[in-house]
Design an enzyme around this catalytic site. Structure first.
Site, short mmCIF file in Angstrom:
data_model
loop_
_atom_site.label_atom_id
_atom_site.label_comp_id
_atom_site.label_asym_id
_atom_site.label_seq_id
_atom_site.Cartn_x
_atom_site.Cartn_y
_atom_site.Cartn_z
N GLY A 123 67.79 52.17 108.68
CA GLY A 123 66.85 51.17 108.18
C GLY A 123 66.92 51.08 106.67
N ALA A 124 67.17 52.21 106.03
CA ALA A 124 67.24 52.21 104.56
C ALA A 124 68.40 51.35 104.08
CB ALA A 124 67.37 53.63 104.05
N GLY A 128 35.11 53.48 85.45
CA GLY A 128 34.31 52.60 86.30
C GLY A 128 35.10 51.36 86.67
N GLY A 129 34.37 50.30 86.93
CA GLY A 129 35.03 49.04 87.32
C GLY A 129 35.98 48.52 86.27
#
Ligand code: HXC
Length: 519
Positions: free
Chosen positions: A406-407, A171-172
Protein backbone atom coordinates in the site's frame (compact mmCIF):
# COMPACT_ATOMS: atom_id res chain seq x y z
CA UNK A 1 -1.96 75.76 16.50
CA UNK A 2 0.06 76.44 13.35
CA UNK A 3 1.17 73.75 10.91
CA UNK A 4 4.56 73.34 12.59
CA UNK A 5 2.86 72.72 15.93
CA UNK A 6 0.49 70.23 14.34
CA UNK A 7 3.39 68.30 12.87
CA UNK A 8 5.23 68.43 16.20
CA UNK A 9 2.13 67.00 17.86
CA UNK A 10 1.95 64.20 15.30
CA UNK A 11 5.56 63.31 15.99
CA UNK A 12 4.91 63.33 19.75
CA UNK A 13 1.88 61.07 19.37
CA UNK A 14 3.84 58.70 17.18
CA UNK A 15 6.69 58.56 19.67
CA UNK A 16 4.22 57.90 22.46
CA UNK A 17 2.69 55.01 20.49
CA UNK A 18 6.12 53.58 19.78
CA UNK A 19 6.77 53.31 23.53
CA UNK A 20 3.95 50.74 23.87
CA UNK A 21 3.35 49.98 27.55
CA UNK A 22 6.28 52.19 28.63
CA UNK A 23 9.96 51.91 29.43
CA UNK A 24 9.63 49.75 32.54
CA UNK A 25 7.66 47.08 30.73
CA UNK A 26 9.98 47.25 27.69
CA UNK A 27 12.94 46.70 30.03
CA UNK A 28 11.12 43.71 31.54
CA UNK A 29 10.54 42.31 28.07
CA UNK A 30 14.24 42.70 27.20
CA UNK A 31 15.30 41.20 30.54
CA UNK A 32 13.40 38.04 29.56
CA UNK A 33 15.43 37.83 26.35
CA UNK A 34 12.45 38.98 24.28
CA UNK A 35 12.32 41.74 21.70
CA UNK A 36 9.46 44.24 21.54
CA UNK A 37 6.82 43.93 18.84
CA UNK A 38 8.35 46.74 16.75
CA UNK A 39 11.90 45.39 17.11
CA UNK A 40 10.67 42.04 15.85
CA UNK A 41 8.97 43.52 12.82
CA UNK A 42 11.99 45.67 11.98
CA UNK A 43 14.20 42.60 12.00
CA UNK A 44 11.72 40.61 9.93
CA UNK A 45 11.11 42.94 7.00
CA UNK A 46 13.48 44.71 4.60
CA UNK A 47 15.13 47.79 6.09
CA UNK A 48 12.85 50.80 6.07
CA UNK A 49 10.00 48.94 4.36
CA UNK A 50 7.54 48.73 7.26
CA UNK A 51 4.51 50.98 7.21
CA UNK A 52 2.54 50.84 10.42
CA UNK A 53 -1.23 51.23 10.41
CA UNK A 54 -3.64 51.99 13.24
CA UNK A 55 -1.04 53.20 15.69
CA UNK A 56 -3.59 55.63 17.20
CA UNK A 57 -6.23 53.00 17.90
CA UNK A 58 -7.10 52.59 21.59
CA UNK A 59 -9.44 50.22 23.36
CA UNK A 60 -13.02 51.23 24.17
CA UNK A 61 -13.48 49.20 27.34
CA UNK A 62 -14.90 50.90 30.42
CA UNK A 63 -15.08 47.90 32.76
CA UNK A 64 -12.86 47.92 35.86
CA UNK A 65 -11.86 51.57 35.25
CA UNK A 66 -10.15 50.62 32.01
CA UNK A 67 -11.03 53.97 30.45
CA UNK A 68 -8.27 55.48 32.61
CA UNK A 69 -5.56 53.29 31.08
CA UNK A 70 -5.13 53.50 27.36
CA UNK A 71 -2.09 52.87 25.22
CA UNK A 72 -1.89 53.95 21.62
CA UNK A 73 -1.96 50.95 19.34
CA UNK A 74 -3.67 48.82 22.00
CA UNK A 75 -1.26 45.95 22.26
CA UNK A 76 -0.64 45.03 18.64
CA UNK A 77 1.52 46.51 15.90
CA UNK A 78 0.13 45.98 12.41
CA UNK A 79 1.15 46.99 8.93
CA UNK A 80 2.91 45.92 5.78
CA UNK A 81 6.49 45.70 4.64
CA UNK A 82 8.55 43.70 2.21
CA UNK A 83 10.73 40.60 2.40
CA UNK A 84 13.25 40.51 -0.44
CA UNK A 85 11.14 43.22 -2.07
CA UNK A 86 7.85 41.25 -1.91
CA UNK A 87 4.91 42.55 0.13
CA UNK A 88 3.95 40.87 3.39
CA UNK A 89 1.34 41.87 5.96
CA UNK A 90 2.42 41.58 9.57
CA UNK A 91 0.97 41.80 13.04
CA UNK A 92 2.97 41.53 16.24
CA UNK A 93 1.33 41.45 19.64
CA UNK A 94 2.91 43.86 22.10
CA UNK A 95 3.27 42.16 25.47
CA UNK A 96 4.10 45.50 27.12
CA UNK A 97 0.46 46.59 26.69
CA UNK A 98 -1.88 44.59 28.92
CA UNK A 99 0.32 41.54 28.33
CA UNK A 100 -0.50 41.59 24.61
CA UNK A 101 -4.01 40.46 25.59
CA UNK A 102 -6.59 40.47 22.85
CA UNK A 103 -9.24 43.20 23.02
CA UNK A 104 -12.06 43.98 20.64
CA UNK A 105 -9.96 46.70 19.01
CA UNK A 106 -6.84 44.54 18.79
CA UNK A 107 -8.89 41.94 16.96
CA UNK A 108 -10.18 44.62 14.59
CA UNK A 109 -6.62 45.68 13.83
CA UNK A 110 -5.51 42.12 13.11
CA UNK A 111 -8.57 41.55 10.94
CA UNK A 112 -7.82 44.75 9.04
CA UNK A 113 -4.44 43.52 7.80
CA UNK A 114 -5.80 40.05 7.10
CA UNK A 115 -8.48 41.62 4.91
CA UNK A 116 -5.87 43.78 3.20
CA UNK A 117 -3.61 40.77 2.61
CA UNK A 118 -6.51 38.93 0.99
CA UNK A 119 -7.33 41.90 -1.24
CA UNK A 120 -3.73 42.40 -2.30
CA UNK A 121 -2.80 38.72 -2.36
CA UNK A 122 0.13 38.73 0.05
CA UNK A 123 1.28 36.47 2.92
CA UNK A 124 0.27 37.18 6.52
CA UNK A 125 2.84 36.79 9.27
CA UNK A 126 1.58 36.90 12.86
CA UNK A 127 3.93 37.23 15.82
CA UNK A 128 2.17 36.00 18.94
CA UNK A 129 3.09 37.07 22.46
CA UNK A 130 -0.08 37.37 24.49
CA UNK A 131 -1.80 36.56 27.75
CA UNK A 132 -4.94 35.57 25.82
CA UNK A 133 -8.34 37.24 25.85
CA UNK A 134 -8.34 40.62 27.61
CA UNK A 135 -9.99 39.64 30.83
CA UNK A 136 -11.59 43.06 31.44
CA UNK A 137 -13.41 42.93 28.09
CA UNK A 138 -15.03 39.54 28.39
CA UNK A 139 -17.21 38.49 25.52
CA UNK A 140 -16.09 41.14 23.01
CA UNK A 141 -12.57 39.71 23.22
CA UNK A 142 -13.96 36.25 22.51
CA UNK A 143 -15.89 37.58 19.53
CA UNK A 144 -12.64 39.19 18.36
CA UNK A 145 -10.89 35.84 18.39
CA UNK A 146 -13.68 34.25 16.40
CA UNK A 147 -13.45 37.06 13.82
CA UNK A 148 -9.75 36.25 13.41
CA UNK A 149 -10.39 32.50 13.21
CA UNK A 150 -12.92 32.97 10.42
CA UNK A 151 -10.42 35.02 8.45
CA UNK A 152 -7.69 32.42 9.03
CA UNK A 153 -10.04 29.84 7.59
CA UNK A 154 -11.04 31.89 4.55
CA UNK A 155 -7.43 32.87 3.86
CA UNK A 156 -6.29 29.23 4.02
CA UNK A 157 -5.12 28.18 0.57
CA UNK A 158 -5.40 31.77 -0.70
CA UNK A 159 -2.41 33.48 0.92
CA UNK A 160 0.34 31.82 2.95
CA UNK A 161 -0.11 32.31 6.69
CA UNK A 162 2.81 32.00 9.09
CA UNK A 163 2.66 32.18 12.89
CA UNK A 164 5.62 32.85 15.15
CA UNK A 165 5.09 32.12 18.85
CA UNK A 166 7.55 34.26 20.78
CA UNK A 167 5.82 34.25 24.16
CA UNK A 168 2.66 32.88 25.76
CA UNK A 169 -0.10 31.58 23.52
CA UNK A 170 -2.74 29.88 25.61
CA UNK A 171 -6.39 28.95 25.70
CA UNK A 172 -8.49 29.48 22.61
CA UNK A 173 -5.76 31.82 21.35
CA UNK A 174 -3.85 28.77 20.13
CA UNK A 175 -6.42 28.19 17.43
CA UNK A 176 -5.46 31.11 15.25
CA UNK A 177 -1.89 29.83 14.78
CA UNK A 178 -3.25 26.30 14.48
CA UNK A 179 -5.35 27.40 11.51
CA UNK A 180 -2.33 28.88 9.72
CA UNK A 181 0.12 27.04 7.48
CA UNK A 182 3.27 27.15 9.58
CA UNK A 183 3.98 27.60 13.29
CA UNK A 184 7.36 28.50 14.71
CA UNK A 185 8.32 28.43 18.39
CA UNK A 186 11.37 29.71 20.26
CA UNK A 187 13.05 27.26 22.61
CA UNK A 188 12.87 29.69 25.51
CA UNK A 189 9.90 31.89 26.33
CA UNK A 190 7.29 30.35 24.06
CA UNK A 191 4.53 27.97 24.97
CA UNK A 192 1.18 26.89 23.62
CA UNK A 193 -1.58 24.97 25.35
CA UNK A 194 -5.34 24.85 25.46
CA UNK A 195 -5.30 24.72 29.27
CA UNK A 196 -2.36 25.65 31.50
CA UNK A 197 -0.66 23.55 34.21
CA UNK A 198 -2.93 24.86 37.00
CA UNK A 199 -6.13 23.82 35.25
CA UNK A 200 -4.55 20.51 34.25
CA UNK A 201 -3.72 19.86 37.92
CA UNK A 202 -7.27 20.70 39.02
CA UNK A 203 -9.02 18.64 36.37
CA UNK A 204 -6.79 15.59 36.01
CA UNK A 205 -4.45 15.76 39.01
CA UNK A 206 -1.43 15.72 36.71
CA UNK A 207 1.59 17.75 37.81
CA UNK A 208 3.34 19.20 34.80
CA UNK A 209 5.51 22.20 33.99
CA UNK A 210 4.73 24.81 31.37
CA UNK A 211 7.57 23.52 29.18
CA UNK A 212 6.60 19.88 29.46
CA UNK A 213 3.01 20.73 28.67
CA UNK A 214 3.43 23.12 25.75
CA UNK A 215 7.04 24.21 25.19
CA UNK A 216 8.81 24.28 21.85
CA UNK A 217 10.40 20.87 22.35
CA UNK A 218 7.08 19.20 23.03
CA UNK A 219 5.30 20.79 20.07
CA UNK A 220 8.10 20.29 17.59
CA UNK A 221 8.78 16.65 18.44
CA UNK A 222 5.76 15.09 20.17
CA UNK A 223 2.56 16.83 19.03
CA UNK A 224 3.79 18.17 15.70
CA UNK A 225 1.88 21.42 16.34
CA UNK A 226 5.03 23.44 15.66
CA UNK A 227 6.81 23.18 12.31
CA UNK A 228 9.97 25.00 13.36
CA UNK A 229 11.86 25.14 16.62
CA UNK A 230 14.41 27.94 16.86
CA UNK A 231 16.86 28.88 19.56
CA UNK A 232 15.96 32.55 19.64
CA UNK A 233 13.80 35.19 17.97
CA UNK A 234 16.53 36.41 15.62
CA UNK A 235 17.04 32.92 14.21
CA UNK A 236 13.26 32.57 13.91
CA UNK A 237 12.78 35.82 12.03
CA UNK A 238 15.56 34.96 9.57
CA UNK A 239 13.97 31.56 9.05
CA UNK A 240 10.62 33.17 8.26
CA UNK A 241 12.34 35.31 5.62
CA UNK A 242 13.83 32.16 4.14
CA UNK A 243 10.52 30.32 4.23
CA UNK A 244 8.76 33.18 2.44
CA UNK A 245 11.41 33.09 -0.30
CA UNK A 246 10.17 29.63 -1.33
CA UNK A 247 6.51 30.64 -1.49
CA UNK A 248 4.32 32.44 -3.98
CA UNK A 249 2.42 35.50 -2.79
CA UNK A 250 -0.94 33.79 -3.23
CA UNK A 251 -2.68 30.84 -4.84
CA UNK A 252 -2.85 32.50 -8.26
CA UNK A 253 0.90 32.97 -8.50
CA UNK A 254 3.94 30.76 -8.82
CA UNK A 255 6.82 30.86 -6.35
CA UNK A 256 9.55 33.25 -7.52
CA UNK A 257 12.07 31.78 -9.94
CA UNK A 258 15.56 32.52 -8.65
CA UNK A 259 18.75 32.61 -10.65
CA UNK A 260 20.40 29.19 -10.58
CA UNK A 261 24.20 29.10 -10.74
CA UNK A 262 24.44 25.44 -9.73
CA UNK A 263 24.89 23.48 -13.01
CA UNK A 264 21.66 21.70 -13.84
CA UNK A 265 23.56 18.75 -15.38
CA UNK A 266 25.85 18.33 -12.37
CA UNK A 267 26.63 14.61 -12.00
CA UNK A 268 26.88 13.19 -8.49
CA UNK A 269 28.98 10.04 -8.78
CA UNK A 270 28.62 9.30 -5.06
CA UNK A 271 24.90 8.65 -5.59
CA UNK A 272 25.73 5.52 -7.59
CA UNK A 273 27.10 4.03 -4.36
CA UNK A 274 24.87 5.58 -1.71
CA UNK A 275 22.25 2.83 -1.37
CA UNK A 276 23.74 -0.07 0.63
CA UNK A 277 23.70 -3.48 -1.09
CA UNK A 278 22.07 -4.96 2.00
CA UNK A 279 18.40 -3.84 1.92
CA UNK A 280 18.29 -3.81 5.71
CA UNK A 281 21.08 -1.27 6.00
CA UNK A 282 19.94 2.33 6.56
CA UNK A 283 21.30 5.48 4.94
CA UNK A 284 20.41 9.13 5.32
CA UNK A 285 18.02 10.28 2.60
CA UNK A 286 18.96 13.87 3.41
CA UNK A 287 22.41 13.16 1.93
CA UNK A 288 20.63 12.47 -1.35
CA UNK A 289 18.49 15.60 -1.04
CA UNK A 290 21.51 17.81 -0.40
CA UNK A 291 23.33 16.26 -3.40
CA UNK A 292 20.62 16.90 -5.95
CA UNK A 293 19.05 20.26 -5.04
CA UNK A 294 20.37 23.70 -6.03
CA UNK A 295 23.36 24.69 -3.89
CA UNK A 296 22.60 22.01 -1.27
CA UNK A 297 19.91 24.25 0.22
CA UNK A 298 16.99 22.51 1.91
CA UNK A 299 14.58 24.11 4.38
CA UNK A 300 13.27 21.22 6.40
CA UNK A 301 9.79 21.44 7.90
CA UNK A 302 8.92 19.43 11.02
CA UNK A 303 12.56 18.43 11.40
CA UNK A 304 12.05 16.84 14.81
CA UNK A 305 8.62 15.29 14.29
CA UNK A 306 7.87 11.95 12.58
CA UNK A 307 11.45 11.69 11.45
CA UNK A 308 10.69 8.59 9.35
CA UNK A 309 9.57 11.00 6.66
CA UNK A 310 11.40 14.15 5.59
CA UNK A 311 9.58 17.13 4.10
CA UNK A 312 10.74 20.60 3.12
CA UNK A 313 11.52 23.13 0.42
CA UNK A 314 14.40 23.30 -2.03
CA UNK A 315 14.94 24.56 -5.54
CA UNK A 316 15.69 22.77 -8.79
CA UNK A 317 17.03 25.02 -11.53
CA UNK A 318 15.82 27.99 -9.46
CA UNK A 319 12.27 26.67 -9.14
CA UNK A 320 10.75 26.06 -5.69
CA UNK A 321 9.92 22.41 -5.09
CA UNK A 322 8.38 20.64 -2.10
CA UNK A 323 10.26 17.44 -1.27
CA UNK A 324 8.78 14.42 0.48
CA UNK A 325 11.21 11.59 1.24
CA UNK A 326 10.99 8.42 3.29
CA UNK A 327 13.88 8.33 5.75
CA UNK A 328 15.50 4.86 5.99
CA UNK A 329 17.64 6.19 8.85
CA UNK A 330 14.65 6.38 11.19
CA UNK A 331 12.28 3.43 11.75
CA UNK A 332 13.46 2.18 8.34
CA UNK A 333 11.36 4.92 6.71
CA UNK A 334 8.11 3.15 7.56
CA UNK A 335 4.82 5.04 7.19
CA UNK A 336 2.96 5.49 10.46
CA UNK A 337 0.16 7.79 11.63
CA UNK A 338 2.37 10.79 12.37
CA UNK A 339 4.44 10.51 9.18
CA UNK A 340 1.29 10.21 7.09
CA UNK A 341 -0.29 13.32 8.64
CA UNK A 342 2.93 15.29 8.41
CA UNK A 343 3.45 14.56 4.73
CA UNK A 344 -0.22 14.94 3.82
CA UNK A 345 -0.44 18.44 5.24
CA UNK A 346 2.76 19.47 3.50
CA UNK A 347 1.57 18.12 0.16
CA UNK A 348 -1.74 19.96 0.48
CA UNK A 349 0.07 23.20 1.25
CA UNK A 350 2.28 22.79 -1.82
CA UNK A 351 -0.65 21.90 -4.04
CA UNK A 352 -2.68 24.87 -2.80
CA UNK A 353 0.20 27.19 -3.65
CA UNK A 354 1.35 25.74 -6.99
CA UNK A 355 4.60 24.30 -5.67
CA UNK A 356 5.65 21.14 -7.56
CA UNK A 357 6.31 17.95 -5.60
CA UNK A 358 9.32 15.68 -5.67
CA UNK A 359 8.90 12.35 -3.88
CA UNK A 360 11.88 10.15 -2.99
CA UNK A 361 10.68 6.67 -2.13
CA UNK A 362 12.30 4.10 0.12
CA UNK A 363 9.44 2.68 2.16
CA UNK A 364 9.08 -0.83 3.58
CA UNK A 365 5.31 -0.34 4.10
CA UNK A 366 2.90 0.85 6.77
CA UNK A 367 3.89 0.18 10.37
CA UNK A 368 2.00 -2.91 11.59
CA UNK A 369 0.54 -3.43 15.05
CA UNK A 370 -2.35 -2.69 17.38
CA UNK A 371 -0.79 0.61 18.44
CA UNK A 372 -1.04 1.98 14.92
CA UNK A 373 -4.41 0.41 14.15
CA UNK A 374 -5.94 1.85 17.33
CA UNK A 375 -4.44 5.24 16.50
CA UNK A 376 -6.22 5.13 13.15
CA UNK A 377 -3.48 4.35 10.65
CA UNK A 378 -6.23 3.55 8.16
CA UNK A 379 -7.50 7.10 8.38
CA UNK A 380 -4.12 8.78 8.53
CA UNK A 381 -2.69 6.73 5.69
CA UNK A 382 -5.76 7.63 3.67
CA UNK A 383 -5.00 11.32 4.26
CA UNK A 384 -1.63 10.90 2.62
CA UNK A 385 -3.12 8.96 -0.26
CA UNK A 386 -5.81 11.61 -0.65
CA UNK A 387 -3.32 14.46 -0.61
CA UNK A 388 -1.19 12.89 -3.33
CA UNK A 389 -4.13 11.77 -5.44
CA UNK A 390 -5.87 15.13 -5.26
CA UNK A 391 -2.75 17.22 -5.99
CA UNK A 392 -2.64 18.70 -9.48
CA UNK A 393 0.80 20.33 -9.31
CA UNK A 394 3.67 18.68 -11.23
CA UNK A 395 4.67 15.47 -9.45
CA UNK A 396 8.00 13.73 -9.99
CA UNK A 397 8.76 10.52 -8.13
CA UNK A 398 12.09 8.73 -7.79
CA UNK A 399 12.07 5.29 -6.19
CA UNK A 400 15.45 4.78 -4.56
CA UNK A 401 14.99 1.38 -2.99
CA UNK A 402 11.97 -0.24 -1.32
CA UNK A 403 8.46 0.50 -2.47
CA UNK A 404 6.18 -2.12 -1.05
CA UNK A 405 2.47 -2.73 -0.86
CA UNK A 406 0.00 0.00 0.00
CA UNK A 407 2.89 2.33 0.74
CA UNK A 408 3.98 1.95 -2.90
CA UNK A 409 0.57 3.10 -4.09
CA UNK A 410 0.50 6.01 -1.64
CA UNK A 411 3.95 7.46 -2.34
CA UNK A 412 3.06 9.36 -5.51
CA UNK A 413 2.67 6.29 -7.69
CA UNK A 414 1.81 6.54 -11.37
CA UNK A 415 -1.79 5.64 -10.61
CA UNK A 416 -2.12 8.57 -8.19
CA UNK A 417 -1.29 10.79 -11.16
CA UNK A 418 2.48 10.87 -10.73
CA UNK A 419 3.72 12.69 -13.87
CA UNK A 420 7.23 11.28 -14.15
CA UNK A 421 8.01 8.19 -12.12
CA UNK A 422 11.65 7.20 -12.17
CA UNK A 423 13.48 4.45 -10.33
CA UNK A 424 17.08 3.76 -9.49
CA UNK A 425 18.43 0.29 -10.40
CA UNK A 426 18.38 -0.46 -6.64
CA UNK A 427 14.57 -0.11 -6.55
CA UNK A 428 12.44 -2.98 -5.26
CA UNK A 429 8.79 -2.59 -6.21
CA UNK A 430 6.53 -5.40 -5.02
CA UNK A 431 3.52 -6.33 -2.95
CA UNK A 432 5.74 -7.09 0.03
CA UNK A 433 9.33 -7.88 1.01
CA UNK A 434 10.80 -11.32 0.25
CA UNK A 435 10.71 -12.61 3.84
CA UNK A 436 7.00 -11.90 4.35
CA UNK A 437 6.11 -13.14 0.88
CA UNK A 438 7.89 -16.48 1.31
CA UNK A 439 6.24 -17.04 4.71
CA UNK A 440 2.82 -16.63 3.10
CA UNK A 441 3.46 -18.45 -0.18
CA UNK A 442 5.68 -21.28 1.07
CA UNK A 443 4.45 -21.83 4.64
CA UNK A 444 2.77 -25.13 3.82
CA UNK A 445 5.82 -26.49 1.94
CA UNK A 446 8.26 -25.30 4.60
CA UNK A 447 6.30 -27.03 7.37
CA UNK A 448 6.57 -30.34 5.51
CA UNK A 449 10.41 -30.26 5.64
CA UNK A 450 11.69 -31.80 8.86
CA UNK A 451 15.44 -31.30 8.54
CA UNK A 452 16.40 -27.78 9.69
CA UNK A 453 19.28 -27.34 7.24
CA UNK A 454 17.14 -28.48 4.36
CA UNK A 455 14.39 -26.12 5.51
CA UNK A 456 16.77 -23.15 5.61
CA UNK A 457 18.12 -24.00 2.16
CA UNK A 458 14.62 -24.24 0.74
CA UNK A 459 13.61 -20.87 2.23
CA UNK A 460 16.79 -19.27 0.90
CA UNK A 461 16.18 -20.70 -2.60
CA UNK A 462 12.61 -19.41 -2.68
CA UNK A 463 13.70 -16.04 -1.28
CA UNK A 464 16.34 -15.73 -4.02
CA UNK A 465 13.75 -16.58 -6.67
CA UNK A 466 11.35 -13.98 -5.27
CA UNK A 467 14.06 -11.32 -5.10
CA UNK A 468 15.19 -12.06 -8.65
CA UNK A 469 11.62 -11.64 -9.83
CA UNK A 470 10.52 -8.66 -7.75
CA UNK A 471 13.41 -6.92 -5.96
CA UNK A 472 14.06 -4.68 -8.93
CA UNK A 473 12.35 -1.89 -10.85
CA UNK A 474 11.99 -3.77 -14.14
CA UNK A 475 8.70 -5.53 -13.58
CA UNK A 476 7.06 -2.16 -12.79
CA UNK A 477 8.91 -0.60 -15.74
CA UNK A 478 7.66 -3.34 -18.05
CA UNK A 479 4.10 -2.21 -17.30
CA UNK A 480 4.98 1.48 -17.74
CA UNK A 481 4.33 2.17 -14.03
CA UNK A 482 7.93 3.37 -13.91
CA UNK A 483 8.73 5.68 -16.83
CA UNK A 484 12.44 5.07 -16.77
CA UNK A 485 15.16 3.46 -14.70
CA UNK A 486 17.86 6.09 -14.28
CA UNK A 487 21.47 6.12 -13.22
CA UNK A 488 21.55 7.66 -9.72
CA UNK A 489 24.27 10.18 -10.57
CA UNK A 490 22.01 11.69 -13.25
CA UNK A 491 19.15 12.26 -10.83
CA UNK A 492 19.46 16.04 -10.51
CA UNK A 493 19.42 16.55 -14.24
CA UNK A 494 16.49 14.21 -14.82
CA UNK A 495 14.43 15.89 -12.10
CA UNK A 496 15.11 19.38 -13.42
CA UNK A 497 14.24 18.37 -16.96
CA UNK A 498 11.05 16.74 -15.75
CA UNK A 499 9.94 19.84 -13.86
CA UNK A 500 10.83 22.09 -16.79
CA UNK A 501 8.74 19.88 -19.02
CA UNK A 502 5.83 20.03 -16.58
CA UNK A 503 5.73 23.81 -16.34
CA UNK A 504 2.73 23.92 -18.64
CA UNK A 505 0.93 21.00 -16.99
CA UNK A 506 -2.80 21.49 -16.69
CA UNK A 507 -4.95 19.08 -14.73
CA UNK A 508 -8.16 19.90 -12.95
CA UNK A 509 -10.24 17.93 -10.51
CA UNK A 510 -13.98 17.36 -10.96
CA UNK A 511 -16.12 20.34 -10.00
CA UNK A 512 -17.33 20.08 -6.40
CA UNK A 513 -17.96 22.24 -3.36
CA UNK A 514 -14.97 20.65 -1.64
CA UNK A 515 -13.61 17.17 -1.17
CA UNK A 516 -14.11 15.14 1.98
CA UNK A 517 -10.55 14.25 2.96
CA UNK A 518 -10.61 11.65 5.79
CA UNK A 519 -9.79 14.07 8.61
C1 HXC B 1 -5.60 41.55 30.65
C2 HXC B 1 -3.47 40.84 31.10
C3 HXC B 1 -3.78 39.55 30.64
C4 HXC B 1 -5.11 39.32 30.16
C5 HXC B 1 -1.74 39.57 31.24
N1 HXC B 1 -2.20 40.81 31.49
N2 HXC B 1 -2.70 38.78 30.75
N3 HXC B 1 -4.37 41.83 31.09
N4 HXC B 1 -5.97 40.35 30.19
N5 HXC B 1 -5.48 38.14 29.70
C6 HXC B 1 -1.45 41.92 31.99
C7 HXC B 1 -1.08 41.81 33.47
O1 HXC B 1 -2.13 42.29 34.26
C8 HXC B 1 0.15 42.67 33.54
O2 HXC B 1 -0.26 44.02 33.56
C9 HXC B 1 0.80 42.46 32.21
O3 HXC B 1 -0.21 41.96 31.34
C10 HXC B 1 1.93 41.43 32.26
O4 HXC B 1 1.45 40.29 32.92
P1 HXC B 1 2.29 39.55 34.06
O5 HXC B 1 1.38 38.56 34.69
O6 HXC B 1 2.97 40.55 34.92
O7 HXC B 1 3.39 38.83 33.16
P2 HXC B 1 4.06 37.43 33.39
O8 HXC B 1 4.47 37.25 34.82
O9 HXC B 1 5.14 37.33 32.34
O10 HXC B 1 2.94 36.33 33.10
C11 HXC B 1 2.38 36.21 31.80
C12 HXC B 1 1.12 35.33 31.83
C13 HXC B 1 0.12 35.87 32.90
C14 HXC B 1 1.51 33.89 32.16
C15 HXC B 1 0.51 35.35 30.42
O11 HXC B 1 -0.03 37.28 32.68
C16 HXC B 1 -1.22 35.23 32.80
O12 HXC B 1 -1.40 34.12 33.33
N6 HXC B 1 -2.19 35.93 32.25
C17 HXC B 1 -3.55 35.48 32.16
C18 HXC B 1 -3.67 34.37 31.16
C19 HXC B 1 -5.09 33.96 30.95
O13 HXC B 1 -5.66 33.22 31.77
N7 HXC B 1 -5.69 34.47 29.88
C20 HXC B 1 -7.07 34.22 29.55
C21 HXC B 1 -7.04 32.85 28.85
S1 HXC B 1 -8.63 32.40 28.29
P3 HXC B 1 0.65 45.17 34.16
O14 HXC B 1 -0.22 46.39 34.14
O15 HXC B 1 1.04 44.72 35.53
O16 HXC B 1 1.82 45.31 33.25
C22 HXC B 1 -8.59 32.93 26.74
C23 HXC B 1 -9.82 32.60 25.98
C24 HXC B 1 -9.62 32.82 24.54
O17 HXC B 1 -7.70 33.51 26.28
C25 HXC B 1 -10.72 32.12 23.81
C26 HXC B 1 -10.61 32.30 22.36
C27 HXC B 1 -11.65 31.51 21.66
Amino acid sequence: MNNQDKIRKLIELRNEARMGGGEVRIDKQHAQGKMTARERIEMLVDDGSFEELDMFVTHRCTNFGMEKTKFKGDGVVIGHGTIDGRVVYVYAQDFTVFGGSLSETMAQKICKIMDMAMKVGAPVIGINDSGGARIQEGVTALAGYAEIFERNILASGVVPQISAIFGPCAGGAVYSPALTDFIMMTEENSYMFVTGPKVVKTVTGENITVDDLGGANVHSSKSGVSHFKVENEEEGLMMIRKLVSYLPQNNFEEAPLTECTDPIDRLEDNLNEIVPANPNMPYDVKDIIYSIVDDSEFLEIHQHYARNIVVGFSRFGGQSVGIIANQPNFLAGVLDCDASRKAARFIRFCDAFNIPLLTLVDVPGFLPGSGQEYAGIINHGAKLMFAYGEATVPKVTVTLRKSYGGAHCVMSSKQLRGDFNYAWPSAEIAVMGAKGAIEVLEGRNVRKIEDDTEKAEYIQKKTDEYEDAFANPYQAASYGYIDDVIEPRNTRFRIIRAFQNLQTKKVTNPLKKHSNIPL
